[in-house]
Design a protein around this motif. Structure first.
Motif, PDB file in Angstrom:
ATOM      1  N   LEU A 195      12.655 -25.564  -2.895  1.00  0.00           N
ATOM      2  CA  LEU A 195      12.289 -24.147  -2.906  1.00  0.00           C
ATOM      3  C   LEU A 195      10.833 -23.939  -2.518  1.00  0.00           C
ATOM      4  O   LEU A 195      10.489 -22.956  -1.850  1.00  0.00           O
ATOM      5  CB  LEU A 195      12.556 -23.550  -4.291  1.00  0.00           C
ATOM      6  N   ASN A 196       9.946 -24.845  -2.902  1.00  0.00           N
ATOM      7  CA  ASN A 196       8.524 -24.692  -2.604  1.00  0.00           C
ATOM      8  C   ASN A 196       8.085 -25.508  -1.395  1.00  0.00           C
ATOM      9  O   ASN A 196       7.187 -25.078  -0.659  1.00  0.00           O
ATOM     10  CB  ASN A 196       7.683 -25.097  -3.818  1.00  0.00           C
ATOM     11  N   GLU A 197       8.694 -26.671  -1.196  1.00  0.00           N
ATOM     12  CA  GLU A 197       8.314 -27.553  -0.089  1.00  0.00           C
ATOM     13  C   GLU A 197       9.565 -27.849   0.741  1.00  0.00           C
ATOM     14  O   GLU A 197      10.106 -28.951   0.723  1.00  0.00           O
ATOM     15  CB  GLU A 197       7.686 -28.845  -0.634  1.00  0.00           C
ATOM     16  N   TRP A 198       9.994 -26.824   1.478  1.00  0.00           N
ATOM     17  CA  TRP A 198      11.261 -26.901   2.187  1.00  0.00           C
ATOM     18  C   TRP A 198      11.246 -27.913   3.316  1.00  0.00           C
ATOM     19  O   TRP A 198      12.290 -28.406   3.736  1.00  0.00           O
ATOM     20  CB  TRP A 198      11.610 -25.524   2.753  1.00  0.00           C
ATOM     21  N   TRP A 199      10.064 -28.227   3.841  1.00  0.00           N
ATOM     22  CA  TRP A 199       9.981 -29.133   4.989  1.00  0.00           C
ATOM     23  C   TRP A 199      10.356 -30.568   4.632  1.00  0.00           C
ATOM     24  O   TRP A 199      10.661 -31.363   5.506  1.00  0.00           O
ATOM     25  CB  TRP A 199       8.572 -29.099   5.583  1.00  0.00           C
ATOM     26  N   LEU A 200      10.328 -30.910   3.333  1.00  0.00           N
ATOM     27  CA  LEU A 200      10.681 -32.268   2.925  1.00  0.00           C
ATOM     28  C   LEU A 200      12.149 -32.574   3.188  1.00  0.00           C
ATOM     29  O   LEU A 200      12.521 -33.740   3.386  1.00  0.00           O
ATOM     30  CB  LEU A 200      10.362 -32.464   1.443  1.00  0.00           C
ATOM     31  N   VAL A 201      12.986 -31.546   3.147  1.00  0.00           N
ATOM     32  CA  VAL A 201      14.417 -31.718   3.383  1.00  0.00           C
ATOM     33  C   VAL A 201      14.788 -31.320   4.807  1.00  0.00           C
ATOM     34  O   VAL A 201      15.650 -31.958   5.431  1.00  0.00           O
ATOM     35  CB  VAL A 201      15.234 -30.893   2.364  1.00  0.00           C
ATOM     36  N   THR A 202      14.138 -30.300   5.318  1.00  0.00           N
ATOM     37  CA  THR A 202      14.544 -29.725   6.605  1.00  0.00           C
ATOM     38  C   THR A 202      14.372 -30.696   7.759  1.00  0.00           C
ATOM     39  O   THR A 202      15.304 -30.925   8.546  1.00  0.00           O
ATOM     40  CB  THR A 202      13.739 -28.444   6.882  1.00  0.00           C
TER      41      THR A 202
END
Length: 232
Positions: A195-202
């Motif tokens: 939710l806060n650091e979406w780039w880690l999954v995207t």
């Protein structure tokens, strides 16, 4: 001070410990493609030998071999990995060995078996036998080259499937080691802060998707090239 999000030279941001996501995604390609190529190459090597032997000799050899293949097909791969993880720490090399020897060779063995059954009845095989060629020469020098075209297409398509399998196993904690630069593990580690650091999954997810899509498109292109019906 740990950098947070996008900024400066961090093209894809950083994770919660300050590691550059872009560098980890690039390094994860090395891990994923190494695992995939090893698994696919070994699976096809074993499958070609077993399937060619069953299809060429037939009879009792084929009957016994098919029964063995059916037994291996019934083995639950995921459950076996979960059982092994109870008393040993699984890694990508162990998973590659299990994947190859339990299920990786079965599909290609069925395909090669059918190809050898079809090709061994043709005239060029009879001509090679009449000229004194041995069984192994007929199998791998005359019959196998006639199955290379669809085999190459299947090889590229299986690479994409193996990448997804490796990422899935790492996502549930049965593949790469903790915090390693493997795409499935990166997605698993980053979902806690999605939710806060979406780039880690995207971005690791996009790397999995585009790499798999790329190999599938390569397989489709090769199929169009080698298909005689598309030639004019």
């Amino acid at each position: 001070t740990k950098p947070n999000g996008f900024g400066g030279r961090h093209l894809l941001g950083t994770d919660n410990t300050g590691r550059d996501v872009f560098a980890r995604v690039i390094d994860g390609f090395k891990v994923s493609i190494t695992f995939t190529v090893i698994c696919t190459f070994l699976s096809y090597s074993i499958g070609i030998i077993i399937g060619g032997t069953l299809g060429y000799f037939g009879g009792k050899v084929d009957l016994f071999g098919v029964r063995i293949m059916e037994i291996f097909s019934a083995l639950p791969f995921l459950f076996i990995v979960m059982i092994l993880s109870g008393f040993m720490q699984p890694n990508l090399f162990i998973l590659a060995s299990i994947l190859v020897f339990l299920s990786g060779w079965i599909g290609i063995s069925y395909y090669i078996r059918g190809e050898f059954y079809r090709e061994k009845a043709k005239d060029y095989v009879s001509a090679a036998v009449s000229l004194g060629a041995t069984n192994w020469q007929v199998m791998f020098k005359h019959i196998l080259p006639n199955a290379w075209a669809p085999l190459l297409v299947a090889f590229t398509l299986d690479i994409g499937g193996t990448i997804l399998s490796a990422a899935g196993l790492s996502f549930i904690g049965l593949g790469a080691e903790m915090h390693s630069a493997e795409w499935g593990r990166m997605v698993s580690d980053g979902r806690k802060w999605f939710l806060n650091e979406w780039w880690l999954v995207t971005f690791p997810g996009l790397a999995i998707a585009f790499t798999t899509l790329g190999f599938n498109l390569l397989g489709d292109g090769l199929r169009d090239v080698v298909d005689p019906r598309n030639r004019r």
